[in-house]
Design a protein around this motif. Sequence first.
Motif, PDB file in Angstrom:
ATOM      1  N   GLU A  19     -32.425   2.967 -11.012  1.00 48.29           N
ATOM      2  CA  GLU A  19     -32.573   2.254 -12.273  1.00 48.29           C
ATOM      3  C   GLU A  19     -34.034   2.291 -12.682  1.00 48.29           C
ATOM      4  OE1 GLU A  19     -31.694  -2.062 -14.324  1.00 48.29           O
ATOM      5  OE2 GLU A  19     -30.551  -1.458 -12.563  1.00 48.29           O
ATOM      6  N   GLN A  20     -34.291   2.961 -13.805  1.00 47.76           N
ATOM      7  CA  GLN A  20     -35.649   2.994 -14.333  1.00 47.76           C
ATOM      8  C   GLN A  20     -35.617   3.403 -15.795  1.00 47.76           C
ATOM      9  OE1 GLN A  20     -36.741   6.465 -11.567  1.00 47.76           O
ATOM     10  NE2 GLN A  20     -38.293   6.565 -13.147  1.00 47.76           N
ATOM     11  N   GLU A  21     -36.744   3.234 -16.456  1.00 47.09           N
ATOM     12  CA  GLU A  21     -36.900   3.636 -17.846  1.00 47.09           C
ATOM     13  C   GLU A  21     -37.968   4.708 -17.904  1.00 47.09           C
ATOM     14  OE1 GLU A  21     -37.648   0.152 -20.207  1.00 47.09           O
ATOM     15  OE2 GLU A  21     -35.502  -0.179 -20.470  1.00 47.09           O
ATOM     16  N   ILE A  22     -37.677   5.770 -18.671  1.00 46.30           N
ATOM     17  CA  ILE A  22     -38.651   6.853 -18.800  1.00 46.30           C
ATOM     18  C   ILE A  22     -38.872   7.142 -20.282  1.00 46.30           C
ATOM     19  CG2 ILE A  22     -38.160   7.914 -16.572  1.00 46.30           C
ATOM     20  CD1 ILE A  22     -36.395   9.929 -18.001  1.00 46.30           C
ATOM     21  N   ASP A  23     -40.046   7.672 -20.575  1.00 50.09           N
ATOM     22  CA  ASP A  23     -40.399   8.007 -21.956  1.00 50.09           C
ATOM     23  C   ASP A  23     -40.444   9.531 -22.085  1.00 50.09           C
ATOM     24  OD1 ASP A  23     -41.272   8.095 -24.541  1.00 50.09           O
ATOM     25  OD2 ASP A  23     -43.293   7.353 -24.126  1.00 50.09           O
ATOM     26  N   VAL A  24     -39.517  10.078 -22.848  1.00 49.95           N
ATOM     27  CA  VAL A  24     -39.469  11.530 -23.070  1.00 49.95           C
ATOM     28  C   VAL A  24     -39.601  11.853 -24.559  1.00 49.95           C
ATOM     29  CG1 VAL A  24     -38.161  12.082 -20.985  1.00 49.95           C
ATOM     30  CG2 VAL A  24     -36.950  11.476 -23.076  1.00 49.95           C
ATOM     31  N   THR A  25     -40.163  10.935 -25.318  1.00 48.18           N
ATOM     32  CA  THR A  25     -40.294  11.111 -26.759  1.00 48.18           C
ATOM     33  C   THR A  25     -41.102  12.353 -27.111  1.00 48.18           C
ATOM     34  OG1 THR A  25     -40.201   8.716 -27.024  1.00 48.18           O
ATOM     35  CG2 THR A  25     -40.996   9.985 -28.902  1.00 48.18           C
ATOM     36  N   THR A  26     -42.215  12.551 -26.468  1.00 50.41           N
ATOM     37  CA  THR A  26     -43.065  13.711 -26.757  1.00 50.41           C
ATOM     38  C   THR A  26     -42.319  15.011 -26.486  1.00 50.41           C
ATOM     39  OG1 THR A  26     -44.994  12.402 -26.161  1.00 50.41           O
ATOM     40  CG2 THR A  26     -45.290  14.782 -26.271  1.00 50.41           C
ATOM     41  N   TYR A  27     -41.631  15.074 -25.358  1.00 46.16           N
ATOM     42  CA  TYR A  27     -40.855  16.275 -25.014  1.00 46.16           C
ATOM     43  C   TYR A  27     -39.783  16.550 -26.061  1.00 46.16           C
ATOM     44  CZ  TYR A  27     -37.717  19.417 -22.554  1.00 46.16           C
ATOM     45  OH  TYR A  27     -36.925  20.473 -22.233  1.00 46.16           O
ATOM     46  N   LEU A  28     -39.053  15.514 -26.468  1.00 51.00           N
ATOM     47  CA  LEU A  28     -37.978  15.697 -27.452  1.00 51.00           C
ATOM     48  C   LEU A  28     -38.525  16.142 -28.799  1.00 51.00           C
ATOM     49  CD1 LEU A  28     -35.754  12.599 -26.623  1.00 51.00           C
ATOM     50  CD2 LEU A  28     -35.274  14.998 -26.083  1.00 51.00           C
ATOM     51  N   LYS A  29     -39.650  15.570 -29.223  1.00 52.68           N
ATOM     52  CA  LYS A  29     -40.250  15.959 -30.501  1.00 52.68           C
ATOM     53  C   LYS A  29     -40.729  17.410 -30.476  1.00 52.68           C
ATOM     54  CE  LYS A  29     -41.929  11.507 -32.203  1.00 52.68           C
ATOM     55  NZ  LYS A  29     -43.145  10.752 -32.538  1.00 52.68           N
ATOM     56  N   GLU A  30     -41.231  17.861 -29.335  1.00 53.90           N
ATOM     57  CA  GLU A  30     -41.702  19.240 -29.217  1.00 53.90           C
ATOM     58  C   GLU A  30     -40.561  20.246 -29.243  1.00 53.90           C
ATOM     59  OE1 GLU A  30     -43.919  19.457 -25.607  1.00 53.90           O
ATOM     60  OE2 GLU A  30     -45.622  18.344 -26.412  1.00 53.90           O
ATOM     61  N   THR A  44     -29.751   4.885 -15.171  1.00 53.40           N
ATOM     62  CA  THR A  44     -29.115   4.152 -14.087  1.00 53.40           C
ATOM     63  C   THR A  44     -28.204   5.118 -13.341  1.00 53.40           C
ATOM     64  OG1 THR A  44     -27.318   3.429 -15.532  1.00 53.40           O
ATOM     65  CG2 THR A  44     -29.171   1.929 -15.274  1.00 53.40           C
ATOM     66  N   GLY A  45     -27.712   4.686 -12.229  1.00 54.02           N
ATOM     67  CA  GLY A  45     -26.800   5.508 -11.435  1.00 54.02           C
ATOM     68  C   GLY A  45     -27.089   5.329  -9.966  1.00 54.02           C
ATOM     69  N   ASP A  46     -26.810   6.380  -9.193  1.00 52.52           N
ATOM     70  CA  ASP A  46     -27.067   6.326  -7.762  1.00 52.52           C
ATOM     71  C   ASP A  46     -27.283   7.724  -7.209  1.00 52.52           C
ATOM     72  OD1 ASP A  46     -24.367   7.412  -7.010  1.00 52.52           O
ATOM     73  OD2 ASP A  46     -23.717   5.513  -7.876  1.00 52.52           O
ATOM     74  N   ILE A  47     -27.894   7.761  -6.023  1.00 57.97           N
ATOM     75  CA  ILE A  47     -28.180   9.018  -5.340  1.00 57.97           C
ATOM     76  C   ILE A  47     -27.473   8.981  -3.994  1.00 57.97           C
ATOM     77  CG2 ILE A  47     -29.985  10.487  -4.374  1.00 57.97           C
ATOM     78  CD1 ILE A  47     -31.928   9.228  -6.390  1.00 57.97           C
ATOM     79  N   THR A  48     -26.729  10.051  -3.704  1.00 63.10           N
ATOM     80  CA  THR A  48     -26.032  10.173  -2.440  1.00 63.10           C
ATOM     81  C   THR A  48     -26.577  11.380  -1.694  1.00 63.10           C
ATOM     82  OG1 THR A  48     -24.026   9.273  -3.461  1.00 63.10           O
ATOM     83  CG2 THR A  48     -23.775  10.366  -1.340  1.00 63.10           C
ATOM     84  N   VAL A  49     -27.031  11.165  -0.465  1.00 62.47           N
ATOM     85  CA  VAL A  49     -27.586  12.248   0.358  1.00 62.47           C
ATOM     86  C   VAL A  49     -26.477  12.756   1.269  1.00 62.47           C
ATOM     87  CG1 VAL A  49     -29.348  12.884   2.033  1.00 62.47           C
ATOM     88  CG2 VAL A  49     -29.846  11.169   0.283  1.00 62.47           C
ATOM     89  N   ARG A  50     -26.249  14.068   1.207  1.00 64.24           N
ATOM     90  CA  ARG A  50     -25.254  14.717   2.067  1.00 64.24           C
ATOM     91  C   ARG A  50     -25.959  15.682   3.009  1.00 64.24           C
ATOM     92  NH1 ARG A  50     -20.784  15.893  -2.574  1.00 64.24           N
ATOM     93  NH2 ARG A  50     -20.125  13.736  -2.843  1.00 64.24           N
ATOM     94  N   GLN A  51     -25.178  16.345   3.851  1.00 60.90           N
ATOM     95  CA  GLN A  51     -25.724  17.280   4.841  1.00 60.90           C
ATOM     96  C   GLN A  51     -26.580  18.364   4.195  1.00 60.90           C
ATOM     97  OE1 GLN A  51     -25.038  17.063   8.178  1.00 60.90           O
ATOM     98  NE2 GLN A  51     -26.139  18.897   8.787  1.00 60.90           N
TER      99      GLN A  51
END
Length: 175
Positions: A19-30, A44-51
Amino acid sequence: MKWSLIQLQKYRGKKMPLEQEIDVTTYLKEHNHDVRDASLVRVTGDITVRQDSVVIRLVLDGTFTLPCARTFEDVIYPYHIESVETYVNKEENVLDEMHHMMDGDKIDALPVVEELLLLEIPIQVYSDNVENALSEGKDWNVVTEEELEQQAIQEEPKVDPRLAGLADFFDKKED
């Protein structure tokens, strides 16, 4: 949105919440000139580590500010994207566009998030504010389907007087 495999190993067998907030406005505008502004992306979401892989379930929420296709005024376009991305460490395990190569022993989900957002931008959006929409111009005006049907009923087909004689051509019986 970078993690090392060593950092993720402590979550082997269980899901690491994301869970975090990121700013990608510059990338999207470019990369898309229609984007006038964008809110922070709530990831949001989750990370699952497998073999031999790491599976990231992503849920992206936020808004784009795009121009109205009719009036060019700003339109706030909300989005909700759900995706499951798999990171593998061997190139032969990359099966489709949902599988990505790890960068050594690191996983960087930011390029995938940026790509998902670019794919979500619609070609056209329309403002709900109809008052500012153009409804007529020189030699044209906007009509509804009902108005168009009414016009078609009122206008009877007119026969060109030069071709009026041909209208009875097939009705005549040959003797």
